[in-house]
Design a protein around this motif. Structure first.
Motif, mmCIF file in Angstrom:
data_model
loop_
_atom_site.group_PDB
_atom_site.id
_atom_site.type_symbol
_atom_site.label_atom_id
_atom_site.label_comp_id
_atom_site.label_asym_id
_atom_site.label_seq_id
_atom_site.Cartn_x
_atom_site.Cartn_y
_atom_site.Cartn_z
ATOM 1 N N ALA B 22 4.536 20.847 38.637
ATOM 2 C CA ALA B 22 3.478 19.828 38.735
ATOM 3 C C ALA B 22 2.267 20.374 39.487
ATOM 4 O O ALA B 22 1.125 20.176 39.083
ATOM 5 N N ARG B 24 1.323 23.470 39.786
ATOM 6 C CA ARG B 24 0.628 24.482 38.968
ATOM 7 C C ARG B 24 -0.219 23.818 37.899
ATOM 8 O O ARG B 24 -1.362 24.199 37.659
ATOM 9 N N VAL B 25 0.373 22.829 37.221
ATOM 10 C CA VAL B 25 -0.362 22.155 36.145
ATOM 11 C C VAL B 25 -1.586 21.451 36.729
ATOM 12 O O VAL B 25 -2.698 21.572 36.208
ATOM 13 N N GLY B 28 -4.379 23.874 37.818
ATOM 14 C CA GLY B 28 -5.128 24.374 36.671
ATOM 15 C C GLY B 28 -6.012 23.296 36.069
ATOM 16 O O GLY B 28 -7.138 23.555 35.642
#
Lengths: 300, 304
Positions: B22, B24-25, B28
């Motif tokens: 979560a 990382r997403v 980004g």
């Protein structure tokens, strides 16, 4: 035969910016060539970005566009698979992937299955392709290309393998979703793709090359995780999740031969049986024949 | 019962997410939204509650605390504890902050109620507004905060990051064009209990994670007391109803209370308008949002 070095260019395309993406593709082809790659694979719509909507018509190019030929020239005596919006002579727009080799566009696959459900809306903007063809490649292997959703339909990999593909290439723009902690790698989408790619590799005894993009278009984050899987289902290389990467795997044609002799599943396929039964089913579904099993309507 | 030993909340098993993925997403996503819009900075209205605290932590992780502005927007009756919690977040993150007391804006409209020694003084809203109910005042406050945030977005040179979570978005516990207004929202697909899970894993201060969620529209208000069910119960119900498409009959068979299901169904349906762009009357050949469909971010759309 020497092993073939396959490079996966797991890129984050700029949405709607064909020229910028062309430049990036050329750079990565050169870098992969320096890394010894015989084949460089880019993701679905790597030249345009995915969530185009009405931009699709503005970034569409013809399959004989000189910019594709220029990319083919970058590949030199190697091969590359690149993906773009193709406009046909009668102005239909396709999600397409081209095999570039010998300095030209060797083959174009038009996405056959356009998902139009959930978060997808492809059929609103694109025409569906009508052909699945494997082509002999200068790599010395038959190559069959599918685009993302094409591999969520069982027949695709089977037809391509029966048509002579030893290398099944899937280029994708797969949106990551479902972060339930119970999934391997923490991502439901990855778990599903991992399972089906291995299944195709094993059932068609082929090498499966999967190149999925990363980056963000609007709400959607693409998860990457590109990989190359050997004909026995073994992982040859796997790219990271959610990050740009250029990764390599050495694919040995001898492994395909060995697997197909040891496990002759492809030899034992029964395409004529499939054709017969599929023709029967198509006729029954169209109401042109009575249902042979008697309770077809109820069953459907 | 020992307060310290009590678990801060109960996370339904089916809602547990992989927090690393979560982060990382979302990281980004935040960077992508800013880059595509041509911005390097962001700002968040920090209430002292868990949602805005988590968003501040996520944005700081994504782009660096030095590019984040936290704006504290108290009203004169806002809880001092909330203010202290918000200041704690600013201190721990080391981000820039600004305090804008919205009391003069709000009171300037609703006026000042009379007291024993002084008559009521109407504001811009006239005498009628003097008797405005708390919910109406609360919505006005949420919109006043939105106005200040969008003005600060100009002076800070950053985008306003949304803080509404999935639970409140689905049941409509948001103010239209108020707390729901933003350039993008990194936590709008996380249920409240998932917000808590992620907040804990990111090190959001314990006091913020453990306190009872509140819109802080009036003293002592809490979400769960107002709604009549716990977030644990509500999140599970919404997950099975919406994400997993279970029918009401199936939900009852799973053990959910029929009257709660009916009530939540109504709340979700009644707030559909808050989750969508307002419809435009279709007249011309091509209409924004109907048959003129472009991604928000495309070549030429970034600020230069």
């Amino acid at each position: 035969m020497q092993p073939i070095r396959v490079a996966l260019a797991q890129t984050a395309p700029h949405l709607g910016d064909l020229e910028a993406n062309l430049v990036r593709h050329a750079e990565l082809i050169r870098e992969a060539r320096r890394g010894g790659a015989g084949l460089v694979v880019f993701p679905e719509l790597g030249l345009t970005g995915y969530l185009l909507q009405d931009l699709a018509a503005e970034v569409a190019i013809r399959a004989d566009d000189p910019r594709l030929v220029a990319l083919a020239a970058e590949a030199g005596d190697g091969s590359a698979v690149v993906s773009f919006v193709e406009e046909s002579g009668d102005h239909r727009l396709f999600i397409a992937a081209a095999l570039l080799e010998g300095g030209r566009v060797r083959h174009v696959h038009r996405k056959v299955h356009l998902p139009t459900y959930g978060l997808f809306d492809e059929r609103r903007f694109f025409a569906a392709g009508d052909a699945l063809r494997a082509v002999p490649s200068s790599l010395g292997l038959g190559v069959g290309i599918g685009i993302c959703e094409d591999f969520w339909h069982l027949g695709t990999a089977q037809v391509l393998a029966l048509d002579g593909a030893q290398l099944l290439v899937n280029v994708s723009s797969s949106p990551g979703r479902d972060l339930a902690a119970t999934h391997a790698e923490g991502l439901g989408t990855a778990a599903s793709w991992r399972a089906l790619l291995r299944t195709y590799a094993q059932l068609t005894t082929s090498v499966v090359v999967f190149c999925n993009r990363v980056g963000v278009d609007e709400s959607i984050s693409f998860w990457g995780g590109s990989e190359v899987i050997g004909p026995g289902g073994e992982t040859l290389v796997r790219a990271p999740l959610y990050e740009e990467a250029l990764v390599y795997a050495d694919v040995a044609p001898a492994d395909v031969r060995r697997e197909r002799i040891a496990l002759p599943l492809l030899r034992d396929e029964r395409p004529e049986l499939l054709v017969r039964e599929l023709e029967r089913i198509v006729g029954e579904r169209a109401g042109l024949a009575a249902d042979a099993t008697g309770d077809g309507e109820a069953a459907r | 019962m020992s307060e310290a030993a009590a678990p801060p909340f109960e996370l339904p098993a089916e809602l547990r997410i992989d927090a690393a993925v979560a982060r990382r997403v979302i990281g980004g996503f935040v960077r992508g939204q800013l880059r595509q819009a041509g911005f390097e900075r962001a700002l968040v209205g920090l209430s002292g509650g868990i949602d805005s605290a988590l968003v501040a932590y996520l944005v700081a992780e994504a782009i660096g605390a030095e590019r984040l502005l936290a704006v504290l927007l108290p009203y004169r009756t806002s809880s001092p504890a909330s203010r202290a919690d918000a200041e704690d977040v600013v201190r721990r993150l080391g981000c820039a902050s600004r305090v804008v007391d919205i009391s003069p804006v709000v009171d300037g409209y609703f006026g000042a109620a009379g007291t024993a020694g002084a008559p009521a003084v109407p504001g811009a809203g006239g005498t009628e507004a003097l008797a405005a109910a708390p919910l109406r005042r609360g919505n006005f406050m949420a919109r006043a905060r939105m106005i200040v945030l969008y003005d600060a977005s100009v002076t800070w040179g950053g985008l306003v990051v949304g803080t509404a979570n999935k639970t409140e978005t689905l049941i409509g516990y948001t103010t239209l064009f108020g707390d729901s207004a933003c350039a993008f929202n990194p936590i709008g697909d996380l249920y409240k209990t998932q917000v808590r899970q992620l907040a804990m894993e990111m090190g959001v201060p314990d006091a913020i994670v453990r306190k009872a969620p509140s819109a802080d529209l009036w003293p002592g208000q809490t979400d769960e007391a107002e709604a009549g069910f716990t977030y644990h119960e509500l999140d599970r119900l919404l997950y099975w109803m919406i994400d997993r498409r279970r029918s009401d009959v199936e939900l009852v068979a799973m053990g959910f209370d029929a009257s709660t299901i009916a009530r939540v169904d109504r709340m979700v349906a009644a707030s559909e308008f808050k989750r969508q762009v307002p419809p435009i009357a279709k007249l011309g050949p091509r209409t924004a949002g109907v048959d003129y469909l472009y991604p928000r971010r495309r070549p030429g759309s970034a600020r230069t």
